[in-house]
Design a protein around this motif. Structure first.
Motif, mmCIF file in Angstrom:
data_model
loop_
_atom_site.group_PDB
_atom_site.id
_atom_site.type_symbol
_atom_site.label_atom_id
_atom_site.label_comp_id
_atom_site.label_asym_id
_atom_site.label_seq_id
_atom_site.Cartn_x
_atom_site.Cartn_y
_atom_site.Cartn_z
ATOM 1 N N VAL A 38 0.859 -1.183 0.000
ATOM 2 C CA VAL A 38 0.000 0.000 0.000
ATOM 3 C C VAL A 38 0.898 1.236 0.000
ATOM 4 N N GLY A 39 0.758 2.078 -1.023
ATOM 5 C CA GLY A 39 1.574 3.294 -1.136
ATOM 6 C C GLY A 39 2.589 3.168 -2.252
ATOM 7 N N GLY A 40 2.393 3.963 -3.298
ATOM 8 C CA GLY A 40 3.324 3.941 -4.438
ATOM 9 C C GLY A 40 4.301 5.088 -4.384
ATOM 10 N N ASN A 76 10.482 16.161 -2.270
ATOM 11 C CA ASN A 76 11.567 16.431 -1.315
ATOM 12 C C ASN A 76 12.692 17.248 -1.950
ATOM 13 N N THR A 77 13.665 17.612 -1.110
ATOM 14 C CA THR A 77 14.769 18.464 -1.580
ATOM 15 C C THR A 77 15.975 17.622 -2.031
ATOM 16 N N THR A 78 15.790 16.327 -2.156
ATOM 17 C CA THR A 78 16.672 15.386 -2.879
ATOM 18 C C THR A 78 18.049 15.121 -2.264
ATOM 19 N N VAL A 259 3.730 19.186 8.274
ATOM 20 C CA VAL A 259 4.023 19.724 6.932
ATOM 21 C C VAL A 259 5.479 20.182 6.874
ATOM 22 N N LEU A 260 6.159 19.843 5.771
ATOM 23 C CA LEU A 260 7.487 20.398 5.500
ATOM 24 C C LEU A 260 7.448 21.010 4.106
ATOM 25 N N GLN A 261 8.009 22.195 3.975
ATOM 26 C CA GLN A 261 7.989 22.869 2.682
ATOM 27 C C GLN A 261 9.334 22.756 1.953
ATOM 28 N N ALA A 262 9.271 22.850 0.641
ATOM 29 C CA ALA A 262 10.479 22.915 -0.188
ATOM 30 C C ALA A 262 10.360 24.152 -1.071
HETATM 31 C C1 LIG Z 1 9.631 19.169 1.489
HETATM 32 C C2 LIG Z 1 10.324 17.879 1.817
HETATM 33 C C3 LIG Z 1 11.705 17.797 1.723
HETATM 34 C C4 LIG Z 1 12.359 16.592 2.009
HETATM 35 N N1 LIG Z 1 13.701 16.528 1.809
HETATM 36 C C5 LIG Z 1 14.338 15.348 1.981
HETATM 37 C C6 LIG Z 1 15.711 15.232 1.656
HETATM 38 O O1 LIG Z 1 16.338 16.185 1.197
HETATM 39 N N2 LIG Z 1 16.318 14.038 1.868
HETATM 40 C C7 LIG Z 1 15.654 12.970 2.385
HETATM 41 O O2 LIG Z 1 16.265 11.925 2.590
HETATM 42 N N3 LIG Z 1 14.318 13.036 2.660
HETATM 43 C C8 LIG Z 1 13.650 14.193 2.466
HETATM 44 N N4 LIG Z 1 12.303 14.280 2.716
HETATM 45 C C9 LIG Z 1 11.605 13.114 3.253
HETATM 46 C C10 LIG Z 1 11.249 12.103 2.155
HETATM 47 O O3 LIG Z 1 10.753 12.743 1.012
HETATM 48 C C11 LIG Z 1 10.210 11.122 2.693
HETATM 49 O O4 LIG Z 1 10.618 10.644 3.954
HETATM 50 C C12 LIG Z 1 10.007 9.922 1.792
HETATM 51 O O5 LIG Z 1 9.783 10.319 0.449
HETATM 52 C C13 LIG Z 1 8.812 9.109 2.314
HETATM 53 O O6 LIG Z 1 8.675 7.871 1.683
HETATM 54 P P1 LIG Z 1 7.856 7.637 0.311
HETATM 55 O O7 LIG Z 1 8.705 8.129 -0.801
HETATM 56 O O8 LIG Z 1 7.462 6.238 0.234
HETATM 57 O O9 LIG Z 1 6.602 8.579 0.567
HETATM 58 P P2 LIG Z 1 5.483 9.084 -0.420
HETATM 59 O O10 LIG Z 1 6.020 9.448 -1.743
HETATM 60 O O11 LIG Z 1 4.729 10.136 0.337
HETATM 61 O O12 LIG Z 1 4.612 7.772 -0.614
HETATM 62 C C14 LIG Z 1 3.498 7.398 0.164
HETATM 63 C C15 LIG Z 1 2.367 7.146 -0.802
HETATM 64 O O13 LIG Z 1 1.273 6.551 -0.111
HETATM 65 C C16 LIG Z 1 0.104 6.969 -0.777
HETATM 66 N N5 LIG Z 1 -1.066 6.724 0.078
HETATM 67 C C17 LIG Z 1 -1.436 7.400 1.189
HETATM 68 N N6 LIG Z 1 -2.578 6.899 1.660
HETATM 69 C C18 LIG Z 1 -2.942 5.876 0.839
HETATM 70 C C19 LIG Z 1 -4.027 4.979 0.805
HETATM 71 N N7 LIG Z 1 -5.018 5.034 1.707
HETATM 72 N N8 LIG Z 1 -4.089 4.070 -0.192
HETATM 73 C C20 LIG Z 1 -3.115 3.994 -1.145
HETATM 74 N N9 LIG Z 1 -2.060 4.835 -1.158
HETATM 75 C C21 LIG Z 1 -1.960 5.773 -0.173
HETATM 76 C C22 LIG Z 1 0.367 8.444 -1.037
HETATM 77 O O14 LIG Z 1 -0.479 8.954 -2.063
HETATM 78 C C23 LIG Z 1 1.841 8.447 -1.424
HETATM 79 O O15 LIG Z 1 2.050 8.431 -2.813
HETATM 80 C C24 LIG Z 1 11.617 15.467 2.456
HETATM 81 C C25 LIG Z 1 10.229 15.556 2.552
HETATM 82 C C26 LIG Z 1 9.577 16.739 2.225
HETATM 83 C C27 LIG Z 1 8.087 16.809 2.334
#
Ligand SMILES: Cc1cc2nc3c(=O)[nH]c(=O)nc-3n(C[C@H](O)[C@H](O)[C@H](O)COP(=O)(O)OP(=O)(O)OC[C@H]3O[C@@H](n4cnc5c(N)ncnc54)[C@H](O)[C@@H]3O)c2cc1C
Length: 419
Positions: A38-40, A76-78, A259-262
């Motif tokens: 669950v979660g892409g 994210n800020t990569t 919330v975190l902003q970029a």
């Molecule tokens: C502004 C910002 C800057 C950041 N900068 C950095 C950085 O520089 N370096 C770093 O290491 N990390 C950084 N992070 C943190 C990092 O981006 C996250 O910790 C990481 O991307 C989270 O994992 P994910 O990619 O799987 O999350 P996500 O991409 O958020 O994936 C979770 C997915 O679950 C889906 N979902 C939610 N609910 C449901 C549901 N009920 N059913 C099906 N799907 C669902 C969502 O739509 C989403 O696509 C940053 C985050 C933010 C917001």
């Protein structure tokens, strides 16, 4: 699906690029799978890819509420680095960094990983001592680290204000040269394409709205597009973890959503070829290959599920950037956005089997989740396939909060907003 290469590029250019195939299939959900993820986001897609590639489990669906890249993986800020301090965190993030180094080749997708170095600035001798301790811990764990004095910082980042009259004088810094950046949405697309090639179904616009259970065992999910049964259900929904786990009856988890902003500026000529983090406040800044300055700072400071932020944080972050780099003071801000952060009580993630039978949980990524994507997916896939943690993720279990084994790198205590 065609392999991306110089030959496919030349071949497609001869036909005016009209014959490129979609990077992944638009899969329709089937009624049953071995594993439903669950979660892409980055973590869910990487998990599916490693389940197929490393464990031969290809009967897998990734169910995504929106579109691939709509969550934090594309917001994210990569920044990618492994400059941690604890014996539990350094090996985990270092294994991730090693995977980043070969990821474009492994996925056959250019994730634009760039080892441009990550420099943490120190503005007081005591801060330099703390960084030296961290550098020593990194080196004891076999990770590269270098301490710079003010002159070394000036040589590395000439546009930084390191003069004695600077608003926050720089006394040195901790540099990890192998750290850097990657293109965030390419990582999502690359893992999606590679997982699809292994036979994984990637189902977009498929929000899960409930879980199927037999007693205390999870046996599938209820989605907007019908029920799907699964031997194992793995949840990797980052900032939506509390909401999704509540659907399974798990009402309390040691994480909060913030919330975190970029921020991205207009494009500039090359002016900053490392990642720099400010030591007197919270700011991290780099310049993207397109020329925009990419930067971020602190959380907005309250619990929220909104993916947009507020203006006081814009002012705070921009003023820190200008204090460090007065030469950027007339640069115009182009865009800013917010992401939904899963902040844990000690700043470290949870990658675990449970908390119910048939259920597996990956969450609590705080600021660290993008850089952790390869190691998170790899260790989560291991945990799902073998029903036990790998040595790398064994410390990141859920019960550490009950047993007092917190992994508090920064010593900030049990306040999710402070990590
Ligand atoms: C502004 C910002 C800057 C950041 N900068 C950095 C950085 O520089 N370096 C770093 O290491 N990390 C950084 N992070 C943190 C990092 O981006 C996250 O910790 C990481 O991307 C989270 O994992 P994910 O990619 O799987 O999350 P996500 O991409 O958020 O994936 C979770 C997915 O679950 C889906 N979902 C939610 N609910 C449901 C549901 N009920 N059913 C099906 N799907 C669902 C969502 O739509 C989403 O696509 C940053 C985050 C933010 C917001």
């Amino acid at each position: 699906m065609a392999k991306y290469s110089i030959f496919s590029l030349v071949l497609n250019s001869l036909t005016r690029h009209r014959h490129w195939r979609p990077a992944w299939r638009k899969a329709e959900p089937r009624p049953e799978y071995d594993v439903v993820v669950v979660g892409g986001g980055g973590h869910g897609l990487a998990t599916a890819y490693y389940l197929a590639k490393e464990h031969g489990i290809t009967d897998v669906a990734v169910l995504e509420k929106g579109w691939i890249g709509s969550g934090n993986v594309g917001r994210n800020t990569t920044l990618v680095r492994s400059n941690y301090m604890l014996d539990q965190t350094v090996p985990f993030y270092e294994s991730s960094l090693k995977r980043w180094e070969g990821l474009s080749h492994e996925l056959n997708y250019n994730v634009m990983f760039s080892s441009r170095g990550v420099l943490n600035l120190a503005h007081a001798p005591s801060q330099l001592d703390v960084f030296t301790r961290r550098a020593n811990s990194m080196m004891l764990n076999g990770v590269d680290a270098e301490m710079l004095d003010t002159d070394g910082v000036t040589r590395l980042v000439p546009n930084l204000d390191t003069s004695p009259g600077a608003r926050f004088p720089v006394v040195g810094g901790l540099l990890q040269r192998r750290g850097g950046t990657a293109r965030h949405d390419a990582v999502a697309w690359g893992y999606a394409r590679a997982a699809d090639r292994q036979g994984v179904d990637i189902v977009e616009n498929c929000e899960i709205e409930g879980f199927l259970r037999e007693g205390d065992r999870i046996t599938g999910v209820v989605t907007r597009r019908g029920e799907i049964r699964a031997r194992k259900v793995a949840v990797a929904v980052a900032g939506s973890t509390s909401q999704v786990m509540a659907l399974a009856g798990i009402e309390k988890l040691p994480i909060e959503s913030h919330v975190l902003q970029a921020f991205v500026s207009e494009g500039l000529k090359p002016a900053l070829d490392t990642v720099v983090t400010f030591g007197a406040g919270h700011l991290y800044i780099s310049q993207s290959d397109k020329g925009g300055l990419v930067f971020g700072g602190d959380l907005d400071g309250y619990n929220s599920y909104a993916q947009r932020g507020n203006l006081p944080v814009v002012e705070d972050v921009v003023s820190a950037a200008v204090a460090m780099f007065p030469c950027f003071s007339r640069v115009r801000l182009l865009r800013h956005w917010g992401g939904l952060m899963d902040m844990s009580m000690d700043g470290q993630p949870i990658i675990t089997k449970g908390p119910l039978d048939g259920l597996y949980l990956n969450c609590g990524w705080c600021y660290e989740g993008f850089k952790a994507t390869p190691a998170s997916g790899w260790t989560f896939a291991w945990t799902i396939a073998r029903d036990e943690p790998h040595a790398l993720n064994a410390p990141f279990r859920l019960d550490r909060f009950r047993n007092g084994y917190a992994l508090d790198e920064k010593g900030r205590g049990p306040y999710p907003g402070h990590h």
